[in-house]
Design an enzyme around this catalytic site. Structure first.
Site, short mmCIF file in Angstrom:
data_model
loop_
_atom_site.label_atom_id
_atom_site.label_comp_id
_atom_site.label_asym_id
_atom_site.label_seq_id
_atom_site.Cartn_x
_atom_site.Cartn_y
_atom_site.Cartn_z
N ASN A 9 12.01 26.36 92.59
CA ASN A 9 11.14 27.12 91.69
C ASN A 9 10.53 26.12 90.73
O ASN A 9 11.19 25.67 89.80
CB ASN A 9 11.98 28.17 90.95
CG ASN A 9 11.18 28.89 89.87
OD1 ASN A 9 9.96 28.81 89.83
ND2 ASN A 9 11.89 29.60 88.99
N LYS A 11 8.20 26.48 88.65
CA LYS A 11 7.77 27.03 87.35
C LYS A 11 6.36 26.53 87.02
O LYS A 11 5.57 26.31 87.92
CB LYS A 11 8.80 26.71 86.26
CG LYS A 11 10.21 27.12 86.69
CD LYS A 11 11.20 27.13 85.59
CE LYS A 11 12.56 27.57 86.15
NZ LYS A 11 13.59 27.65 85.11
N HIS A 96 12.18 36.96 87.67
CA HIS A 96 12.81 35.81 87.04
C HIS A 96 13.02 36.09 85.55
O HIS A 96 12.19 36.75 84.93
CB HIS A 96 11.94 34.55 87.23
CG HIS A 96 12.66 33.30 86.84
ND1 HIS A 96 12.79 32.92 85.53
CD2 HIS A 96 13.33 32.38 87.57
CE1 HIS A 96 13.51 31.80 85.48
NE2 HIS A 96 13.85 31.46 86.71
N GLU A 98 12.57 34.42 83.02
CA GLU A 98 11.46 33.99 82.15
C GLU A 98 10.34 35.02 82.16
O GLU A 98 9.68 35.26 81.15
CB GLU A 98 10.97 32.60 82.58
CG GLU A 98 11.99 31.52 82.20
CD GLU A 98 12.05 30.32 83.13
OE1 GLU A 98 11.09 30.08 83.89
OE2 GLU A 98 13.08 29.62 83.10
N GLU A 168 21.05 34.58 88.50
CA GLU A 168 20.76 33.45 87.60
C GLU A 168 21.18 33.82 86.18
O GLU A 168 20.42 34.44 85.45
CB GLU A 168 19.26 33.14 87.61
CG GLU A 168 18.72 32.76 88.97
CD GLU A 168 17.44 31.93 88.83
OE1 GLU A 168 17.45 30.80 89.30
OE2 GLU A 168 16.47 32.42 88.24
N GLY A 174 18.18 25.91 83.05
CA GLY A 174 17.55 24.80 82.33
C GLY A 174 18.39 24.24 81.20
O GLY A 174 17.91 23.47 80.37
N SER A 214 20.85 25.50 86.56
CA SER A 214 21.35 24.13 86.49
C SER A 214 22.12 23.71 87.73
O SER A 214 23.10 22.95 87.64
CB SER A 214 22.19 23.93 85.22
OG SER A 214 21.43 24.18 84.06
P1 PGA Z 1 17.18 25.40 86.60
O1 PGA Z 1 16.31 26.73 86.82
O2 PGA Z 1 17.66 24.98 87.95
O3 PGA Z 1 16.22 24.41 85.98
O4 PGA Z 1 18.29 25.77 85.68
C1 PGA Z 1 16.68 27.69 87.76
C2 PGA Z 1 15.67 28.81 87.76
O5 PGA Z 1 15.21 29.20 86.68
O6 PGA Z 1 15.33 29.35 88.83
#
Ligand code: PGA
Length: 251
Positions: A9, A11, A96, A98, A168, A174, A214
Site C-alpha cells: 500500500n 499510500k 483503510h 486513514e 490493521e 506506520g 509495521s
Molecule cells: P505500515 O502501513 O506498514 O507503514 O505500518 C500499513 C498500512 O497502513 O497498510
C-alpha cells in the site's frame, strides 16, 4: 479460495515516474522466481493504468487504494470502481484507517464502495482495526466485529467469498510498533469466527485475512507462521524492492 497474499500500500507516495520504476523493478525481481504468495501493489489512482500496462499483472496484481461510493456523475475529484477496473487493476483497498479517520468514511459509505467494487469485478481488500484507546479499554474485539458486520454482513454469501480482509491495528500503522504474532493470531481467529457465524465454516475457512501495521522483513515470517494470518498489507516497507521482497519471501 484462501490464499497467501502480500499486498503493498504505497499510500500518497511516489510520482508517476518513481512508481512506474518501482513496479518494473519488482516485476523484474519476481520474474522466473517461484513465490508462495500472491503479490499485489496498491498505488495512487494516477499510477494504475501505466503500471498495469508496464508489468505482468498475472505476476503482480494491481490495486487502487480507494474508490468512490457512487457509480458515476457529478462527484468532482472522485474515481469510480468502474474507472479503476478500466485501468487493469483487479483489487481495491477499502476502509483503510486513514480513509476512516481523515476522510470520515463510515460503515454505510464503505458498504457502498464494497458493493460497487464487486459489481465491477474488483476484489476489495477490506481493512478493519482498533485504535490504541480501544485496545487499552479492552474493546478491540467488539470494535473490529462491528466494523466487519456493519460494512460487509449485508452481502450475499457468494459476494462475501470474494473479499480479502485486512486486520490493521491503528496503533501499529506506520509506528514501528507491530502487533505481536499472538495478538494478530488472536484477532484473526476472532474475525474468522464472526465470519463463520454469519456465513458458515466453509466461507470463513476460505477467507484470506491479512495483517497490516509495521510489518517488515524481520517480523513477517513469525506473523505469517500463525494459522489465521494469511499474509500482510504493507505500507512503508512496500516502497522499495529491497524492503518488500523479504516480506514476499517470508512465505
Ligand atoms: P505500515 O502501513 O506498514 O507503514 O505500518 C500499513 C498500512 O497502513 O497498510
Amino acid at each position: 479460495m484462501r490464499k497467501n497474499i502480500v499486498a503493498g500500500n504505497w499510500k500518497m507516495n511516489k510520482t508517476l515516474q518513481e512508481g512506474l520504476a518501482l513496479a518494473k523493478e519488482l516485476d523484474a525481481a519476481l520474474k522466473g522466481r517461484t513465490v508462495n504468495c500472491d503479490v499485489i501493489i496498491g498505488t495512487p489512482f494516477i499510477h494504475l493504468a501505466s503500471i498495469a500496462a508496464a508489468i505482468d499483472t498475472t505476476r503482480i496484481g494491481v490495486a487502487a487504494e480507494n474508490c468512490a461510493d457512487k457509480e458515476s456523475g457529478a462527484y468532482t475529484g472522485e474515481v469510480s470502481a468502474t474507472m479503476v477496473a478500466s485501468t487493469g487493476a483487479r483489487y481495491v483497498i477499502i476502509g483503510h484507517s486513514e480513509r476512516r479517520a481523515y476522510y470520515h468514511e463510515t460503515s454505510p459509505i464503505l458498504m457502498e464502495k464494497v458493493k460497487l467494487a464487486l459489481a465491477n469485478g474488483l476484489t476489495p481488500i477490506f481493512c478493519v482495526g482498533e485504535v490504541l484507546a480501544e485496545r487499552e479499554a479492552g474493546t478491540h474485539f467488539e470494535v473490529v466485529a462491528r466494523q466487519v458486520e456493519e460494512a460487509l454482513f449485508g452481502l450475499k454469501k457468494e459476494d462475501f467469498g470474494k473479499i480479502v480482509l485486512a486486520y490493521e491495528p491503528v496503533w501499529a500503522i506506520g509506528t514501528g510498533r507491530t502487533a505481536t504474532a499472538d495478538q494478530a493470531q488472536e484477532m484473526h481467529a476472532h474475525i474468522r469466527q464472526i465470519v463463520a457465524a454469519r456465513y458458515g465454516e466453509e466461507v470463513a475457512a476460505d477467507c484470506s485475512i491479512l495483517y497490516g501495521g509495521s510489518c517488515n522483513g524481520e517480523n513477517a515470517k513469525e506473523l505469517f507462521s500463525r494459522p489465521d494470518v494469511d499474509g500482510g498489507l504493507i505500507g512503508g516497507a512496500s516502497l522499495s524492492v529491497e524492503k518488500f521482497m523479504p516480506i514476499i519471501e517470508a512465505f
